[in-house]
Design a protein around this motif. Structure first.
Motif, PDB file in Angstrom:
ATOM      1  N   LEU A  91       0.826  -1.201   0.000  1.00 27.30           N
ATOM      2  CA  LEU A  91       0.000   0.000   0.000  1.00 27.30           C
ATOM      3  C   LEU A  91       0.866   1.259   0.000  1.00 27.30           C
ATOM      4  O   LEU A  91       0.589   2.231  -0.694  1.00 27.30           O
ATOM      5  CB  LEU A  91      -0.885  -0.019   1.256  1.00 27.30           C
ATOM      6  CG  LEU A  91      -2.238   0.633   1.159  1.00 27.30           C
ATOM      7  CD1 LEU A  91      -2.995   0.115  -0.040  1.00 27.30           C
ATOM      8  CD2 LEU A  91      -3.031   0.369   2.421  1.00 27.30           C
TER       9      LEU A  91
ATOM     10  N   SER B  46     -11.915  11.416   6.336  1.00 27.57           N
ATOM     11  CA  SER B  46     -11.987  11.440   4.879  1.00 27.57           C
ATOM     12  C   SER B  46     -10.734  12.114   4.341  1.00 27.57           C
ATOM     13  O   SER B  46      -9.997  12.764   5.066  1.00 27.57           O
ATOM     14  CB  SER B  46     -13.246  12.183   4.428  1.00 27.57           C
ATOM     15  OG  SER B  46     -13.393  13.385   5.130  1.00 27.57           O
TER      16      SER B  46
ATOM     17  N   ALA C  49      -7.004  12.446   2.136  1.00 31.93           N
ATOM     18  CA  ALA C  49      -5.725  11.759   2.047  1.00 31.93           C
ATOM     19  C   ALA C  49      -4.953  11.962   3.335  1.00 31.93           C
ATOM     20  O   ALA C  49      -4.963  13.032   3.923  1.00 31.93           O
ATOM     21  CB  ALA C  49      -4.923  12.287   0.868  1.00 31.93           C
TER      22      ALA C  49
ATOM     23  N   GLY D 165       0.471  10.537   1.426  1.00 33.29           N
ATOM     24  CA  GLY D 165      -0.091  10.303   0.099  1.00 33.29           C
ATOM     25  C   GLY D 165      -1.115   9.198  -0.006  1.00 33.29           C
ATOM     26  O   GLY D 165      -1.862   9.143  -0.958  1.00 33.29           O
TER      27      GLY D 165
ATOM     28  N   ALA E 210      -9.104   6.063   3.257  1.00 29.53           N
ATOM     29  CA  ALA E 210     -10.082   5.025   2.921  1.00 29.53           C
ATOM     30  C   ALA E 210      -9.395   3.738   2.494  1.00 29.53           C
ATOM     31  O   ALA E 210      -9.873   2.642   2.779  1.00 29.53           O
ATOM     32  CB  ALA E 210     -10.997   5.522   1.816  1.00 29.53           C
ATOM     33  N   ASP E 211      -8.257   3.876   1.806  1.00 28.80           N
ATOM     34  CA  ASP E 211      -7.546   2.676   1.355  1.00 28.80           C
ATOM     35  C   ASP E 211      -6.989   1.906   2.543  1.00 28.80           C
ATOM     36  O   ASP E 211      -7.051   0.679   2.585  1.00 28.80           O
ATOM     37  CB  ASP E 211      -6.411   3.068   0.404  1.00 28.80           C
ATOM     38  CG  ASP E 211      -6.939   3.615  -0.918  1.00 28.80           C
ATOM     39  OD1 ASP E 211      -8.161   3.504  -1.145  1.00 28.80           O
ATOM     40  OD2 ASP E 211      -6.144   4.145  -1.715  1.00 28.80           O
TER      41      ASP E 211
ATOM     42  N   ALA F 128      -9.895   0.222   4.273  1.00 29.36           N
ATOM     43  CA  ALA F 128     -10.380  -0.934   3.523  1.00 29.36           C
ATOM     44  C   ALA F 128      -9.452  -2.131   3.730  1.00 29.36           C
ATOM     45  O   ALA F 128      -9.896  -3.278   3.833  1.00 29.36           O
ATOM     46  CB  ALA F 128     -10.477  -0.591   2.032  1.00 29.36           C
ATOM     47  N   LYS F 129      -8.159  -1.856   3.818  1.00 32.70           N
ATOM     48  CA  LYS F 129      -7.186  -2.929   4.034  1.00 32.70           C
ATOM     49  C   LYS F 129      -7.388  -3.562   5.423  1.00 32.70           C
ATOM     50  O   LYS F 129      -7.463  -4.791   5.557  1.00 32.70           O
ATOM     51  CB  LYS F 129      -5.777  -2.342   3.896  1.00 32.70           C
ATOM     52  CG  LYS F 129      -4.639  -3.240   4.321  1.00 32.70           C
ATOM     53  CD  LYS F 129      -4.493  -4.439   3.388  1.00 32.70           C
ATOM     54  CE  LYS F 129      -3.361  -5.351   3.873  1.00 32.70           C
ATOM     55  NZ  LYS F 129      -3.613  -6.741   3.506  1.00 32.70           N
TER      56      LYS F 129
ATOM     57  N   SER G 274     -10.477  -5.689   5.614  1.00 31.85           N
ATOM     58  CA  SER G 274     -10.397  -7.035   5.033  1.00 31.85           C
ATOM     59  C   SER G 274      -9.521  -7.947   5.892  1.00 31.85           C
ATOM     60  O   SER G 274      -9.737  -9.150   5.933  1.00 31.85           O
ATOM     61  CB  SER G 274      -9.912  -6.979   3.576  1.00 31.85           C
ATOM     62  OG  SER G 274      -8.570  -6.600   3.506  1.00 31.85           O
TER      63      SER G 274
ATOM     64  N   GLN H 171      -9.664  -6.623  -2.733  1.00 35.95           N
ATOM     65  CA  GLN H 171      -8.350  -6.062  -3.035  1.00 35.95           C
ATOM     66  C   GLN H 171      -7.346  -7.161  -3.360  1.00 35.95           C
ATOM     67  O   GLN H 171      -7.338  -8.198  -2.738  1.00 35.95           O
ATOM     68  CB  GLN H 171      -7.811  -5.307  -1.815  1.00 35.95           C
ATOM     69  CG  GLN H 171      -8.754  -4.265  -1.293  1.00 35.95           C
ATOM     70  CD  GLN H 171      -8.271  -3.690   0.011  1.00 35.95           C
ATOM     71  OE1 GLN H 171      -7.142  -3.908   0.426  1.00 35.95           O
ATOM     72  NE2 GLN H 171      -9.124  -2.941   0.669  1.00 35.95           N
TER      73      GLN H 171
ATOM     74  N   LEU I  74      -3.542  -6.498  -3.633  1.00 38.25           N
ATOM     75  CA  LEU I  74      -2.505  -5.472  -3.652  1.00 38.25           C
ATOM     76  C   LEU I  74      -1.391  -5.814  -4.645  1.00 38.25           C
ATOM     77  O   LEU I  74      -0.770  -4.926  -5.214  1.00 38.25           O
ATOM     78  CB  LEU I  74      -1.929  -5.282  -2.251  1.00 38.25           C
ATOM     79  CG  LEU I  74      -2.866  -4.560  -1.274  1.00 38.25           C
ATOM     80  CD1 LEU I  74      -2.225  -4.450   0.093  1.00 38.25           C
ATOM     81  CD2 LEU I  74      -3.243  -3.189  -1.789  1.00 38.25           C
TER      82      LEU I  74
ATOM     83  N   ARG J  28      -2.124  -4.338  -8.179  1.00 32.63           N
ATOM     84  CA  ARG J  28      -2.625  -2.969  -8.244  1.00 32.63           C
ATOM     85  C   ARG J  28      -2.135  -2.231  -9.492  1.00 32.63           C
ATOM     86  O   ARG J  28      -1.089  -2.522 -10.030  1.00 32.63           O
ATOM     87  CB  ARG J  28      -2.230  -2.205  -6.986  1.00 32.63           C
ATOM     88  CG  ARG J  28      -0.743  -2.137  -6.718  1.00 32.63           C
ATOM     89  CD  ARG J  28      -0.503  -1.937  -5.246  1.00 32.63           C
ATOM     90  NE  ARG J  28      -1.109  -0.687  -4.813  1.00 32.63           N
ATOM     91  CZ  ARG J  28      -0.410   0.433  -4.679  1.00 32.63           C
ATOM     92  NH1 ARG J  28       0.869   0.466  -4.912  1.00 32.63           N
ATOM     93  NH2 ARG J  28      -1.013   1.545  -4.290  1.00 32.63           N
TER      94      ARG J  28
ATOM     95  N   LEU K 185      -5.781  -0.152  -5.330  1.00 32.31           N
ATOM     96  CA  LEU K 185      -5.790  -1.217  -4.337  1.00 32.31           C
ATOM     97  C   LEU K 185      -5.907  -2.582  -5.002  1.00 32.31           C
ATOM     98  O   LEU K 185      -6.196  -3.582  -4.347  1.00 32.31           O
ATOM     99  CB  LEU K 185      -6.944  -1.032  -3.348  1.00 32.31           C
ATOM    100  CG  LEU K 185      -6.808   0.121  -2.359  1.00 32.31           C
ATOM    101  CD1 LEU K 185      -8.065   0.253  -1.510  1.00 32.31           C
ATOM    102  CD2 LEU K 185      -5.607  -0.094  -1.467  1.00 32.31           C
TER     103      LEU K 185
ATOM    104  N   GLN L 194     -18.140   8.695  -0.119  1.00 27.42           N
ATOM    105  CA  GLN L 194     -16.751   8.562   0.304  1.00 27.42           C
ATOM    106  C   GLN L 194     -16.168   7.233  -0.157  1.00 27.42           C
ATOM    107  O   GLN L 194     -16.885   6.249  -0.265  1.00 27.42           O
ATOM    108  CB  GLN L 194     -16.685   8.652   1.833  1.00 27.42           C
ATOM    109  CG  GLN L 194     -17.039  10.022   2.375  1.00 27.42           C
ATOM    110  CD  GLN L 194     -15.985  11.055   2.037  1.00 27.42           C
ATOM    111  OE1 GLN L 194     -14.799  10.777   2.070  1.00 27.42           O
ATOM    112  NE2 GLN L 194     -16.418  12.256   1.692  1.00 27.42           N
ATOM    113  N   PRO L 195     -14.883   7.202  -0.410  1.00 26.45           N
ATOM    114  CA  PRO L 195     -14.258   5.924  -0.689  1.00 26.45           C
ATOM    115  C   PRO L 195     -14.471   4.995   0.503  1.00 26.45           C
ATOM    116  O   PRO L 195     -14.561   5.515   1.625  1.00 26.45           O
ATOM    117  CB  PRO L 195     -12.772   6.253  -0.835  1.00 26.45           C
ATOM    118  CG  PRO L 195     -12.643   7.736  -0.807  1.00 26.45           C
ATOM    119  CD  PRO L 195     -13.934   8.302  -0.335  1.00 26.45           C
TER     120      PRO L 195
END
Lengths: 594, 338, 298
Positions: free
Chosen positions: A387, A440, A442, A446, A450-451, A454-455, A458, C62, C64, C67, C82, C241-242
């Motif tokens: 990531l 919300s 970044a 960088g 949200a990424d 999400a990781k 999961s 996902q 990774l 990606r 992702l 939102q994401p």
């Protein structure tokens, strides 16, 4: 089935836009006086290369337009110098000699007054404009060095501490006024009186009042502190923006209605640092110019801090040489941009920690085994390697790398079986449902919040923990978090001053109403140990105490630290001496361009 | 109704609408579940600092009380102090609005200069190639997310072709012209500063094109359909038979009449340009009201958001008023509808 | 007595009040462009409905290691930052975007039309007050109001729809009112009122069906407009939102990769373009069909 969307996209749009440009060129022809033309020579070549495209587009529009094509070309020739200027800027063409263009998102600046600035961009600028009594040099946050004070002394005066600072003789403000003890007293008193965001460092951490600071003689300042505050912490606070000494004569001259000159210092400067603030246009740019009276002269005369909110625009500016440094690029953008000629990257460390707060007031997070299971199931390596593309270090204890007492243990890496076993011991082997709050936008470095969320979602799912991501504006998340209303909260922590106590106090002491409180974790022993370590003067003993305490909190506390981010900067290859300080700034006066 | 009465009625209407707008915006700001003090002071603020901040901005008073204070200040032309920039909102608006106005006017100009001829062209060559081209152009313009278009435009025109600047209003280190209107193009014209004029135009082109594309398609479509209405095909045939050139027929019979309905949508279009500026300014780092509003709304800076809303509403209504007045002059049959 | 006969009379009046019902599908609706619009929307609706079956991957799944892959046979629109499958996300995104359009138009349309009917029918002070209310909402800069709402209530999909509906409804109020004003004096309405048909029934059974035409045209355009506005709000961070696979969110997430992995933003942008264009085409077709002046020429 490989297709190349970039080409198709470029062609389609190019066609549409070329017609528009041609039409606008026509429209604008009449407006520009012809006598502009002779002023420019440099750009003509570039312009001619460009002109055929527009001419071709114009021809396509048919007979009516044809007559005007000549004019279109003339127009292009006129405006071309801008392009040429752009092209030659890297080579030092029309750009004032010795200027550095720094592309950054600076909409966080509230004020450039060192008693008020507490946001990333403001701190970065003020660091280059003001000096404190003492300083850290480069990335070394362990050894204090003299700055405006040539020497200092800490005396145990029985019921209080007494700190004596002797000022350097030759220091001058940008106005030419010499630096006196009165300036130091005024600077500290005004920060306390204004009581803005960073003021708690003086009032709460160092427990200072306006009366604590006195001028013994024009070159000697005496500060008294109560015994339960740490003199070492105050010294590190003095290295920070808040410790910047302002020119009391100059500032008093601009006082309006008892505002301590904060209205004027908003976008003016009165310091001793290598640069002065030439102007700040909100949401647009800050221009720094060399301070002729500074004892350290910068290598580059001007620094333009340019507001470029879109990171792909920053990337483009950097590639073209229109920016020398780009602050907010993603790891992918860095990887891409450094393949281009003339672009390199610089890695900067930080003292930040990305962590998940686990509110022990929420069942089953009250069970240490459940918290341990969560720590055990997270795929830390996947986060840092994939990531973040290496733009962060795996770090799991509460004192980050770079600070005194840092503990580099990383016992956790995803072990689903072990995590399941822990859940079973805790009596929730089928998992549970929980909310995962995340800001919300970044995150610094960088990657999108949200990424990350999400990781983690999961990962948790692998042991049956169903996390619902609640993504809200950071302010809203903090409102909930501060009110102990979070469940799992993914957020960022940075120390306020470079001393381990800046983290340990907040992370262990429930009564400090910081993050131990927010996660409802009230561990009296941990809090007492943390306070003792803060006041310990024997450094070896202090280190041992922090080692034990970080170990304890790692397994018993309400936190899962994910990683310590590093920040990658895109820089032009000819930029030398740009070094990022983990406290969130850089010594721009050491930067040069070959 | 005399022109004076008409104007007076409209102006009173505008004041009424502004009061309504301010009440609604104010009500929205009090739906906020987030504490603006925390938004402003951040993670590490102490409770004491939060309380002091709330007192400073009057956030500790009840909502109706706050509104009354706000309304009182408003009457004196005071829009309060921005939480984010800590400056009077009026001062902020004076800084940011000219940039947006310049951008929106340029976009409108482009929309008119391209949209009107395109619409006429399309109508004249009805159901033939030019018509199809214009209609596709207009359809895409009305359906494309302009922020994406902006991203691509920067990528193509700056990145790939080095043809136009990537953003901002002037080149780095080029001082802005003497501040008269705040619109760089106008100011540099007035002060005869040709270098700045050229540079500011150069920076204005791309954002104005991107912002103007939507309005261009609206105007082209409108112009096309009103031309079709005012210019029945047999008209052209007769005129041609009489030996008139096609161009003369179009201008004489079609254009003037077709312009009137087009004019009415210009006022509305101008409003949509202001809204579109929010997106365009983000993409082009254009330091205008859009960037200001976005940053303010993120930091829950409601004095600033209210200021922007009131200003935008005012501009929208004045735009419509001007159009209505112009309408009356262009079409003698209509005398200032109320 | 009036009451006794009203149902019958009412029923006999009704057919006359639906003059358009008897017509065939008007020619403009059969034009190739309108058919294209209908076709595109039909395809998107089917894709959206069948997303769970058609999407080869979960939209949030996902990988990774995979990606930022360009389109391949495995991921035929590529993968995102992702390693999520773009095609699957686009399909699920179709559900979201179409839902946004539908919910906004239905809620704004119903609310606005109701107010407009009441306003036009009641007249007088009610009419004046309601119309001034629409003036206020018309003057709002839509996106800025939506930003304020999203800022205050928190950015998410539901609040986005609320925000857009709030700035959309006044059009329907104006249109419905205008229709009522032109219909009110017509015989069948006057007759219905005269025989004592209750007001709600007059509004619902007589005025509304005859006012629908311009409202439908507007609704078709607004479907597209709502999808565009929602995407814009997402782009600046005030919308969905994401990791929600809303198309505007996808463009926003892909904006950092425009120069390097353009497919991340290209495909959602094309999806928006096609959907919105399709709704605009349908709107054009409907308007031409309902505007007698231009119909004969097409």
């Amino acid at each position: 089935m490989q297709i190349n969307p970039s080409k198709t996209r470029a062609l389609t749009l190019a066609g549409i836009l070329a017609i528009l440009v041609a039409a606008l060129g026509l429209a604008a022809c009449n407006g520009v006086p012809a006598n502009v033309q002779p002023t420019i020579q440099a750009g003509v070549q570039t312009a001619q290369a460009v002109a055929p495209t527009i001419a071709a587009a114009a021809t396509a529009l048919g007979p009516t337009v044809n007559a005007a094509v000549g004019t279109v070309q003339a127009q292009v020739t006129q405006v071309a110098p801008t392009i040429a200027a752009v092209a030659t800027q890297a080579a030092g063409g029309q750009q004032p000699s010795g200027a550095l263009v720094y592309a950054n998102n600076i909409d966080d600046i509230v004020s450039l007054d060192p008693a008020i600035a507490y946001e990333f961009s403001g701190v970065l600028i003020d660091h280059n404009v003001y000096e404190g009594l003492v300083q850290f040099i480069g990335a070394d946050l362990a050894n204090l060095k003299p700055a405006l004070a040539e020497k200092w002394d800490i005396k145990d005066a029985g019921d209080h501490w007494e700190l004596t600072f002797t000022l350097r003789d030759d220091a001058k403000f940008s106005s030419g006024n010499p630096v006196t003890a009165d300036d130091v007293v005024y600077s500290i008193q005004r920060a306390i009186a204004l009581n803005k965001s960073p003021a708690f460092l003086y009032t709460d951490i160092a427990k200072l009042t306006q009366e604590s600071v006195t001028a013994k003689d024009p070159k000697t300042v005496v500060i008294t502190m109560p015994k339960d505050a740490s003199p070492q912490a105050l010294l590190t606070i003095f290295t920070f923006t808040l410790g910047g000494i302002v020119d009391s004569k100059e500032v008093k001259a601009h006082e309006v209605n008892g505002d301590w000159g904060s209205g004027w210092l908003l976008d003016h400067s009165a310091g001793t640092g290598p640069y002065v603030i030439d102007h700040w246009t909100k949401d647009s740019e800050v221009l720094l110019k060399a301070n002729p009276n500074a004892s350290v002269q910068p290598k580059i005369a001007q620094v333009l801090m340019k507001h470029v909110p879109e990171s792909n625009n920053q990337q483009a500016l950097l590639e073209k040489g229109d920016a020398d440094i780009a602050q907010n690029l993603t790891p992918e953008q860095i990887a891409d941009v450094t393949t281009k000629p003339g672009v390199a990257s610089v890695k900067g460390d930080s003292l930040l920690l990305f962590y998940i707060g686990m509110n022990v007031g929420v069942k089953p997070l009250d069970n240490p085994k459940v918290r341990e299971a969560i720590r055990t199931v997270i795929d830390y390596d996947g986060i840092t390697k994939d990531l973040l593309s290496g733009n962060g270090t795996k770090w799991q204890t509460m004192i980050p790398n770079g600070l005194f007492g840092a503990n580099s243990d990383t016992p956790f890496q995803q072990d689903v079986a072990a995590a399941k076993a822990l859940l079973k011991e805790a009596g929730v082997e089928n998992g549970f449902e929980i909310e995962l709050g995340v800001p919300s936008g970044a995150a610094p470095g960088g990657v999108a919040w949200a990424d990350l969320a999400a990781k983690v979602q999961s990962d948790l799912d692998q042991i049956g923990i169903k996390a619902t991501i609640q993504q809200v504006a950071q302010a809203e998340l903090l409102t909930n978090y501060r009110a102990q209303k979070g469940q799992l909260t993914m957020i960022l922590w940075g120390p306020d001053f470079p001393d381990p106590d800046a983290n340990v106090g907040s992370w262990t002491d429930y009564a400090a109403k910081s993050i131990a409180y927010r996660n409802a974790w009230d561990d009296k022993q941990a809090a007492a140990d943390g306070r003792a370590a803060a006041l310990e003067t024997d450094l070896a003993k202090r280190a041992a105490e922090y080692k034990a305490l970080t170990e304890y909190v790692l397994h018993n506390g309400p936190y899962a630290v994910l990683y310590q981010p590093t920040q990658l900067f895109g820089v032009r290859s000819n930029v030398q001496g740009f070094e990022w300080n983990p406290m969130g700034y850089a010594d721009l006066w050491t930067v040069s361009k070959q | 109704m005399s022109f004076g009465t008409f104007l007076l009625r409209r102006l009173i209407g505008i004041v009424g609408v502004l009061i309504g707008v301010s009440i609604i915006t104010f009500a929205i700001s009090h739906l906020a579940t987030t504490d603006p003090a925390i938004a402003a002071l951040g993670d590490h603020a102490t409770d004491e600092q939060l309380a002091q901040f709330r007192a400073e901005y009057g956030l500790d008073k009840s909502a109706p009380e706050q509104y009354l204070i706000y309304a009182q200040n408003l009457l004196q032309g005071n829009l309060g102090v921005s939480i984010r920039t800590r400056r009077p909102v009026v001062q902020d608006l004076l800084q940011y609005f000219p940039a947006t106005l310049e951008l929106a006017m340029a976009a409108l100009l482009i929309a008119l200069l391209i949209g009107i001829p395109a619409g006429i062209w399309s109508a004249v060559y009805r159901n033939r190639l030019p018509d199809h081209l214009v209609r596709i152009f207009a359809l895409v313009g009305g359906s494309l997310p302009i922020f994406w278009l902006g991203l691509i435009a920067v990528d193509v025109f700056y990145n790939e072709w080095s043809l136009l600047p990537a953003g901002g209003r002037l080149d780095d280190f080029l001082p802005p012209p003497q501040n008269l209107t705040g619109m760089y193009v106008v100011d540099s014209l007035l002060t005869g500063n040709l270098k700045t004029l050229e540079n500011s135009l150069w920076h204005l082109i791309l954002p104005a094109l991107v912002l103007g594309y939507f309005s261009t398609s609206v105007i082209a479509r409108m112009m096309r359909s009103s031309m079709l209405e005012t210019l029945p095909q047999d008209y052209l045939r007769t005129a041609r038979a009489k030996g008139l050139t096609e161009f003369a027929v179009i201008i004489k019979h079609g254009f003037r009449n077709a312009l009137i309905p087009t004019l009415t949508i210009i006022g509305i279009t101008f409003g949509s340009l202001l809204a579109g500026a929010v997106l365009t300014e983000t993409v082009f780092s254009w330091p205008g009201l859009g960037l200001y509003a976005t940053a303010s709304a993120i930091s829950l800076d409601f004095p600033a958001v209210m200021g922007v809303t009131l200003l935008a509403a005012l501009v929208y209504m004045f735009g419509n008023l001007v159009v209505d007045i112009a309408y009356g002059f262009l079409d003698p049959r209509i005398r200032h509808p109320s | 007595m009036a009451q006794a006969i009203s149902p019958d009379l009412d029923a006999t009046l009704t057919p006359a009040s639906h003059p358009r019902k008897r017509r065939r599908l008007p020619a403009p609706l059969r034009s190739p462009l309108t058919m294209a619009g209908l076709g595109i929307i039909t395809v998107f609706v089917i894709l959206a409905l069948l997303a769970p079956l058609l999407a080869p991957y979960e939209p949030q799944q996902q990988k990774l290691a995979q990606r930022l892959k360009p389109p391949t046979t495995e991921h035929f629109l590529g993968t995102d930052q992702l390693g999520r499958d773009m095609w699957s996300r686009l399909l699920w995104g179709a559900r979201i975007s179409l839902t946004i359009g539908l919910v906004v138009v239905l809620s704004a349309g119903i609310f606005g039309t109701t107010l407009g009917l009441i306003s036009g029918y009641a007249g007088g002070i009610v009419d004046e007050a309601l119309m001034r209310l629409t003036d206020i909402f018309f003057s709002f800069p839509a996106l800025i109001l939506a930003m304020a709402i999203a800022g205050a209530l928190g950015p998410n999909l539901v609040n986005t729809m609320i925000a857009i509906a709030v700035v959309t409804w006044p059009v329907y109020a104006r249109l419905a009112r205008a229709q009522v004003l032109s219909l009110r004096e017509r015989e069948f309405i006057q007759a219905a009122i005269a025989i004592g048909v209750p007001t709600p029934r007059v509004l619902w059974r007589h005025l509304l069906p005859n006012s629908l035409a311009p409202l439908l045209v507007q609704a078709s355009f607004d479907m597209g407009a709502a999808i565009l506005a929602a995407a814009g709000l997402s782009f600046i961070g005030f919308g969905a939102q994401p990791p929600t696979p809303e198309w505007g969110v996808m463009i926003s997430e892909g904006r950092k990769y425009v120069g390097t992995q353009p497919w991340l933003s290209l495909f959602p942008a094309l999806a928006i373009l096609m959907t919105v264009a399709a709704f605009n085409l349908i709107g054009d077709g409907l308007r031409d069909a309902l505007d007698p002046r231009l119909r004969s020429e097409l």
